[in-house]
Design an enzyme around this catalytic site. Sequence first.
Site, PDB file in Angstrom:
ATOM      1  N   ASN A 110       2.794 -22.490  -5.030  1.00 46.99           N
ATOM      2  CA  ASN A 110       3.996 -22.788  -5.865  1.00 46.99           C
ATOM      3  C   ASN A 110       4.383 -21.734  -6.497  1.00 46.99           C
ATOM      4  O   ASN A 110       3.699 -21.187  -7.247  1.00 46.99           O
ATOM      5  CB  ASN A 110       3.412 -23.986  -6.997  1.00 46.99           C
ATOM      6  CG  ASN A 110       4.443 -24.368  -7.769  1.00 46.99           C
ATOM      7  OD1 ASN A 110       5.557 -24.084  -7.448  1.00 46.99           O
ATOM      8  ND2 ASN A 110       4.260 -24.925  -8.775  1.00 46.99           N
ATOM      9  N   ARG A 155       1.758  -6.894  -5.564  1.00 47.50           N
ATOM     10  CA  ARG A 155       2.045  -7.016  -4.252  1.00 47.50           C
ATOM     11  C   ARG A 155       1.858  -8.132  -3.535  1.00 47.50           C
ATOM     12  O   ARG A 155       2.396  -8.505  -2.380  1.00 47.50           O
ATOM     13  CB  ARG A 155       1.681  -5.827  -3.574  1.00 47.50           C
ATOM     14  CG  ARG A 155       2.171  -4.473  -3.962  1.00 47.50           C
ATOM     15  CD  ARG A 155       3.545  -4.076  -3.339  1.00 47.50           C
ATOM     16  NE  ARG A 155       4.183  -3.089  -4.080  1.00 47.50           N
ATOM     17  CZ  ARG A 155       5.430  -2.598  -3.677  1.00 47.50           C
ATOM     18  NH1 ARG A 155       6.060  -3.237  -2.820  1.00 47.50           N
ATOM     19  NH2 ARG A 155       6.109  -1.798  -4.353  1.00 47.50           N
ATOM     20  N   HIS A 201      -0.052  -0.195   0.521  1.00 47.54           N
ATOM     21  CA  HIS A 201       0.476   0.429  -0.784  1.00 47.54           C
ATOM     22  C   HIS A 201      -0.881   0.764  -1.606  1.00 47.54           C
ATOM     23  O   HIS A 201      -1.948   0.158  -1.542  1.00 47.54           O
ATOM     24  CB  HIS A 201       1.271  -0.569  -1.736  1.00 47.54           C
ATOM     25  CG  HIS A 201       2.707  -0.345  -1.212  1.00 47.54           C
ATOM     26  ND1 HIS A 201       3.244   0.744  -1.960  1.00 47.54           N
ATOM     27  CD2 HIS A 201       3.548  -1.294  -0.854  1.00 47.54           C
ATOM     28  CE1 HIS A 201       4.656   0.659  -1.602  1.00 47.54           C
ATOM     29  NE2 HIS A 201       4.647  -0.396  -0.970  1.00 47.54           N
ATOM     30  N   HIS A 224       3.378   4.724   3.093  1.00 45.64           N
ATOM     31  CA  HIS A 224       2.450   3.557   2.848  1.00 45.64           C
ATOM     32  C   HIS A 224       2.712   2.725   3.964  1.00 45.64           C
ATOM     33  O   HIS A 224       1.752   1.973   4.223  1.00 45.64           O
ATOM     34  CB  HIS A 224       2.853   2.786   1.479  1.00 45.64           C
ATOM     35  CG  HIS A 224       4.225   2.185   1.628  1.00 45.64           C
ATOM     36  ND1 HIS A 224       5.489   2.555   1.173  1.00 45.64           N
ATOM     37  CD2 HIS A 224       4.470   0.963   2.172  1.00 45.64           C
ATOM     38  CE1 HIS A 224       6.320   1.714   1.307  1.00 45.64           C
ATOM     39  NE2 HIS A 224       5.873   0.702   1.837  1.00 45.64           N
ATOM     40  N   ASP A 302      12.797  -8.269   2.811  1.00 44.68           N
ATOM     41  CA  ASP A 302      12.118  -7.560   1.574  1.00 44.68           C
ATOM     42  C   ASP A 302      12.824  -7.396   0.471  1.00 44.68           C
ATOM     43  O   ASP A 302      12.384  -7.653  -0.571  1.00 44.68           O
ATOM     44  CB  ASP A 302      11.469  -6.231   2.508  1.00 44.68           C
ATOM     45  CG  ASP A 302      10.704  -5.478   1.396  1.00 44.68           C
ATOM     46  OD1 ASP A 302      10.099  -5.866   0.795  1.00 44.68           O
ATOM     47  OD2 ASP A 302      10.740  -4.185   1.529  1.00 44.68           O
ATOM     48  N   ARG A 442       0.428   5.689 -26.522  1.00 43.56           N
ATOM     49  CA  ARG A 442       1.935   5.952 -26.405  1.00 43.56           C
ATOM     50  C   ARG A 442       2.270   7.381 -27.002  1.00 43.56           C
ATOM     51  O   ARG A 442       3.053   7.706 -27.570  1.00 43.56           O
ATOM     52  CB  ARG A 442       2.710   4.835 -27.294  1.00 43.56           C
ATOM     53  CG  ARG A 442       4.008   4.434 -26.747  1.00 43.56           C
ATOM     54  CD  ARG A 442       3.860   3.592 -25.348  1.00 43.56           C
ATOM     55  NE  ARG A 442       4.844   3.119 -24.797  1.00 43.56           N
ATOM     56  CZ  ARG A 442       5.122   2.521 -23.763  1.00 43.56           C
ATOM     57  NH1 ARG A 442       4.054   2.343 -23.016  1.00 43.56           N
ATOM     58  NH2 ARG A 442       6.274   2.142 -23.416  1.00 43.56           N
TER      59      ARG A 442
END
Length: 613
Positions: A110, A155, A201, A224, A302, A442
């Site tokens: 799903n 990925r 990757h 990659h 892709d 940060r």
Amino acid sequence: MDSRKRPAEAVLNPGDSFKTPEKRVSVVRELDTDYMRWGVEETCQYLQREGLGEWEDTFRKQKITGVGLRYLMDADLEKIGIQYLGDRLKIQHSLRKLWQIEAESSKVFNDPIHGHVELHPLLIKIIDTPQFQRLRNIKQLGATYLVFPGASHNRFEHSVGVCYLAGQLVQALNERQPELHISCRDILCVQIAGLCHDLGHGPFSHMFDGMFIPKARPEITWKHETASLAMFDYLVNDNYLKPVMEHHGLVLPEDLDFIKEQIAGPLNNLVQGQEWPYKGRTEDKSFLYEIVANKRNGIDVDKWDYFARDCYHLGIQNNFDYQRFLKFARVCEVEGQKQICTRDKEVGNLYDMFHTRNCLHRRAYQHKVGNIIETMVTEAFLKADKHIQIEGSVGKMFTLSTAIDDMVAYTKLTDHVFEQILNSSSSDLDDARQILRNIICRRLYKCLGQTQANKAISVNKEAIHNWEAELAKSIPQSSTQDVDFQPDDFIVNVIFMDYGMKEKNPINNMHFYCKNDLTTAFKIRKNQVSKLLPEHFAEQVIRVYCKKTDNRSLEVAKKHFVQWCMNKNFSKPQDGDIIAPELTPLKPSWSNNEGEHGEDGGRQKKAKMQLFK
């Protein structure tokens, strides 16, 4: 038990023991799994295997081969002497198995993008391996997740999506054009290529092969896609999938070559005099190489998946509808090769597709904060490189940058290395750990601005270092220098943005067909579409960051940046008049907005005069 006993007539004399019933069965099992290659005898063998041996002679007399099976209709079967409807239905049912992918034991995913995705059992076997599951721990957009909170996808789901879309496109072509002779093998191989195209990757996706490896190992050229091929081979061998592939109808090693060629292009250099560079499929199946990674024009599944998926997670509107492309995709012959084409009326939608790609790069992939975070992560990885040890084949140890040489080690390398460094207590990782803590808290390097050269500049590592040294020395004429800068205080990022084919218009490599002739392919030039389309299809953006983040240093550094842009004759930074109002008037070409209201304005005025003449 009586039913298991061999019938009396099957009992053989000792001298005839080599003539076993298995002999006959093995001949049938050796039948080529690609029915398109069958001759008359192989066709008859298949009928025998399906329990339809009584019609062997009929098929043999009519010289029906595997190519003809796809076109056999009920009327044809009746015409060659198969009188009863029940017999004809049985034959058609058995023949249909040859080109319909078996759905038994398939699984349903799903997916938030494509809905319920059903995948072939061989694809599930590939997914359920450590090499593929590794993709769950590699962010699709790398450090962009630290800027866009929704960009948490990996990925793994992208690869499943590409696999699904690859199947959708190839099956749409198969249904629309049965004369293409697309087999179950072809469909399955295209889906496997879509599933496995991103196996190679590394951590943080494109940051690893685009930033880290070039700095850690400048002596090699590595992408990659190279690792995807090596990881695919390792996945197949480590999980003993070759017999499983053959069981599902693949022909090895031919189909393995085909899968890898779809991912990375031709595996070997062309032999002199050889025109067709691929081994996996002959030239009459050239269109299959345009589905997963289209080297001709970049229009492939892709992109369709990452446009839809990335836009969904980033909260950016996607203007391209791949479903519409699927409806109009056809294969036409172009200069002796079969290419995937679309209707002429769809040309505007394809320009929208590449415009969407450009918007994603501008707003997300090349976001100024995301880029500097990836630069800082790269710095941390470089400092940690030799101190991270990963066990590979036969117990050999590899570092972050050398793990790409061993797929056992590379399988263990994911985004988790970020936390491994961040939570380590080793003194060897102090510097790397501090950089990552700055990211978490940060405390990031600050962007001074961005600029552009009048024309694209060839940039290498040495040129970048020279620019950083020039920035440190670009002391504004009108200010007092109370901050001392070194070249290491500046970071110059050169970003290339295009439509996927550098300076070229990818639509020029696309062919179209019209409603009145579905077989003749032609090109549509930009001036036939609209005058509002881009004049240029690539640009180079130069961004400058400063590592000193206190207010006074940043104020001075921004003036250094504006002065440097003036010295290099680059474009005026967008906020140049705000950060250095005393400097920008000194550049005449900047004060008249570089002809924006001059030459162009004159043209517009002339056009208006002609309009009302």
